[in-house]
Design a protein around this motif. Structure first.
Motif, PDB file in Angstrom:
ATOM      1  N   PRO A  55      75.376  78.762  39.928  1.00 11.69           N
ATOM      2  CA  PRO A  55      75.657  79.855  38.988  1.00 11.69           C
ATOM      3  C   PRO A  55      77.013  79.706  38.286  1.00 11.69           C
ATOM      4  N   HIS A  56      77.984  79.185  38.993  1.00 10.92           N
ATOM      5  CA  HIS A  56      79.314  78.994  38.400  1.00 10.92           C
ATOM      6  C   HIS A  56      79.300  77.886  37.345  1.00 10.92           C
ATOM      7  N   LYS A  72      77.624  79.125  34.302  1.00 10.35           N
ATOM      8  CA  LYS A  72      78.522  80.003  33.550  1.00 10.35           C
ATOM      9  C   LYS A  72      79.486  79.177  32.704  1.00 10.35           C
ATOM     10  N   GLU A 131      79.614  79.344  28.691  1.00  5.93           N
ATOM     11  CA  GLU A 131      80.860  79.643  27.970  1.00  5.93           C
ATOM     12  C   GLU A 131      81.138  78.579  26.918  1.00  5.93           C
TER      13      GLU A 131
END
Length: 66
Positions: free
Chosen positions: A26-27, A30, A34
């Motif tokens: 998930p990181h 992200k 971004e």
């Protein structure tokens, strides 16, 4: 890049590669999202993340005692 030793896991909870992936995916997604928001193409953003990970792996391999 920062000192590798400070990033080495000391947590006994992380038992498998799949556990690690589940925690990190998930990181990473992200980060890619971004970058896409900043105007980079998704494939390019993902490739840069993979490149950074590859560089980190190579750095770790140079620091392992032989």
């Amino acid at each position: 890049m920062s000192n590798v030793v400070e990033f080495r896991a000391k947590s006994p909870q992380v038992k498998t590669l799949s556990d690690c992936r589940e925690a990190l995916e998930p990181h990473v997604m992200k980060i890619v999202a971004e970058a896409v928001g900043w105007g980079f193409p998704p494939a390019e953003a993902a490739m840069v993340v993979a490149d950074i990970a590859d560089d980190y792996i190579l750095m770790l391999s140079r620091e392992l005692p032989h």
